[in-house]
Scaffold this motif. Structure first.
Motif, PDB file in Angstrom:
ATOM      1  N   ALA A  81     -61.121 -34.997  42.784  1.00 22.36           N
ATOM      2  CA  ALA A  81     -62.158 -34.526  43.161  1.00 22.36           C
ATOM      3  C   ALA A  81     -63.358 -33.979  42.219  1.00 22.36           C
ATOM      4  O   ALA A  81     -64.697 -34.075  42.333  1.00 22.36           O
ATOM      5  N   LYS A  82     -62.780 -33.582  41.356  1.00 22.25           N
ATOM      6  CA  LYS A  82     -63.578 -32.730  39.929  1.00 22.25           C
ATOM      7  C   LYS A  82     -64.369 -34.035  39.292  1.00 22.25           C
ATOM      8  O   LYS A  82     -65.442 -33.855  38.662  1.00 22.25           O
ATOM      9  N   LYS A 110     -67.212 -23.511  42.333  1.00 25.24           N
ATOM     10  CA  LYS A 110     -68.005 -24.326  43.037  1.00 25.24           C
ATOM     11  C   LYS A 110     -68.842 -25.212  41.999  1.00 25.24           C
ATOM     12  O   LYS A 110     -69.132 -26.385  42.272  1.00 25.24           O
ATOM     13  N   TYR A 136     -58.909 -24.025  46.921  1.00 29.12           N
ATOM     14  CA  TYR A 136     -59.486 -24.895  45.921  1.00 29.12           C
ATOM     15  C   TYR A 136     -58.281 -25.306  44.913  1.00 29.12           C
ATOM     16  O   TYR A 136     -58.274 -26.423  44.493  1.00 29.12           O
ATOM     17  N   LYS A 138     -66.420 -36.423  42.372  1.00 27.41           N
ATOM     18  CA  LYS A 138     -67.316 -35.723  43.275  1.00 27.41           C
ATOM     19  C   LYS A 138     -67.919 -36.138  44.364  1.00 27.41           C
ATOM     20  O   LYS A 138     -68.905 -36.341  44.986  1.00 27.41           O
ATOM     21  N   TRP A 152     -62.925 -20.683  46.500  1.00 26.17           N
ATOM     22  CA  TRP A 152     -64.036 -21.826  46.503  1.00 26.17           C
ATOM     23  C   TRP A 152     -65.207 -21.627  46.057  1.00 26.17           C
ATOM     24  O   TRP A 152     -65.882 -22.537  45.151  1.00 26.17           O
ATOM     25  N   HIS A 163     -67.415 -27.113  39.650  1.00 30.29           N
ATOM     26  CA  HIS A 163     -66.607 -28.161  39.441  1.00 30.29           C
ATOM     27  C   HIS A 163     -66.604 -29.206  40.562  1.00 30.29           C
ATOM     28  O   HIS A 163     -66.231 -30.393  40.508  1.00 30.29           O
ATOM     29  N   PHE A 164     -67.411 -28.793  41.855  1.00 29.17           N
ATOM     30  CA  PHE A 164     -67.337 -29.744  42.811  1.00 29.17           C
ATOM     31  C   PHE A 164     -68.556 -29.837  43.223  1.00 29.17           C
ATOM     32  O   PHE A 164     -69.697 -29.119  43.001  1.00 29.17           O
ATOM     33  N   ASN A 165     -68.945 -31.027  44.174  1.00 26.22           N
ATOM     34  CA  ASN A 165     -70.161 -31.229  44.910  1.00 26.22           C
ATOM     35  C   ASN A 165     -70.200 -30.646  46.182  1.00 26.22           C
ATOM     36  O   ASN A 165     -69.858 -31.433  47.319  1.00 26.22           O
ATOM     37  N   ILE A 166     -70.500 -29.321  46.232  1.00 25.10           N
ATOM     38  CA  ILE A 166     -70.193 -28.462  47.300  1.00 25.10           C
ATOM     39  C   ILE A 166     -71.194 -27.714  48.100  1.00 25.10           C
ATOM     40  O   ILE A 166     -72.324 -27.456  47.409  1.00 25.10           O
TER      41      ILE A 166
END
Ligand code: A3P
Length: 290
Positions: free
Chosen positions: A111-112, A175, A104, A115, A171, A177-180
């Motif tokens: 990416a933050k 999570k 990460y 997204k 990761w 912070h991301f669209n995961i």
């Protein structure tokens, strides 16, 4: 056993393959321009990367699904951190599909905000270490040592991807912070169609039943194994070195039972319990586990 350092490159505390790595690109990776509609598949090595490269390509490209074009799966969903000398990512039309083993903290910071959609596929680490051993022994041809030696190397994190525990925990902890979306290799294995539908929902892709059937069929182990465009055979043949095995080896759950001794297994369990204490994601270690 060959010195692992001979194929590894350490950058900011993380091990990469030396081969096909572009150091300039790596140094600027943090600023790599992310698009909102980019899609990433993130894995620790040997966790089903090629499988998801295939699934994503089939979902996004009709010409792949219908086999109207001669497409190589790994070119459709290229690695972000490798091959960057060959591919101009900025020139690629949207939506761009990528795969990566990055931790990460080395992932492009854009990416933050942007997204992009990220799918993190994880696999039980006992099967990962077995798959990894055969990959080095029969495909990369860089180790002549025993499983026991490789097992130690894996536990020290002296492999591409560094420590398995750090990768997944890192990761997961980041999570928000991301669209995961996290997906489990074993669940995909047990319910391929259901998993593909779940992925389509996450990606906002609506495919007809017939198209889903086609994705499912072409993502099955036997079909990928027999299709050189979907299993690295073409790439592996291109370096002219005869291989002893295939990239798609067994594709099963629980092969670790054929390789790990009782002592190794107990030791692994202790480390797993210590490292993964309070970690909420579920793991499947056996085909019969629910
Ligand atoms: P095995 O060595 O256990 O067979 P990666 O692409 O991350 O390197 O992962 C490779 C592993 O995923 C290999 O595991 C490979 O066989 C497995 N795999 C690839 N495609 C698969 C599929 N369609 N179904 C099940 N497993 C698959």
């Amino acid at each position: 056993m060959e010195d692992p350092e001979s194929i590894l490159f350490k950058f900011k505390g993380y091990y990469f393959y030396k081969l096909r790595l572009n150091i300039d690109f790596l140094e600027n990776l943090e600023d790599f321009e992310i698009r909102e509609d980019d899609v990433f598949i993130i894995t620790y090595p040997k966790s089903g990367t090629i499988w998801f490269q295939q699934i994503l390509s089939l979902i996004y490209f009709e010409e792949h699904r219908k086999r109207t074009a001669n497409l190589n799966t790994v070119d459709q969903v290229p690695f972000l951190e490798y091959y960057s000398k060959k591919i101009d990512f900025a020139e690629r039309p949207s939506p761009r599909l990528f795969s990566t083993h990055l931790p990460y903290y080395l992932f492009p910071s854009g990416a933050k905000n942007k997204k992009p959609k990220i799918i993190y596929v994880y696999r039980n680490p006992k099967d990962v270490v077995c798959s990894y051993y055969y990959f080095f022994k029969n495909v990369i041809l860089k180790i002549t040592g025993s499983f026991e030696e490789f097992f130690e190397q894996f536990l020290e994190g002296k492999v591409v991807g560094s420590l398995w525990f750090d990768h997944i925990k890192g990761w997961y902890e980041q999570k928000s912070h991301f669209n995961i979306q996290f997906m489990m290799y074993e669940e995909i294995k047990k319910d391929l169609r259901g998993s593909i539908l779940k992925v389509c929902k996450f990606l906002g892709k609506e495919l007809s039943d017939e198209d889903i059937d086609s994705v499912v069929a072409q993502a099955m182990f036997e079909n990928m194994k027999s299709d050189p465009r979907a299993n690295y055979d073409i790439i592996m043949q291109s370096d002219g070195v005869p291989k002893k095995g295939h990239f798609l080896r067994k594709g099963t759950i629980g092969d670790w039972k054929n390789h790990m001794t009782v002592e190794q297994n107990e030791r692994f369990d202790k480390i797993f319990q210590r490292e993964m204490k309070d970690f909420p994601l579920k793991f499947i270690w056996d085909m019969n586990d629910e």
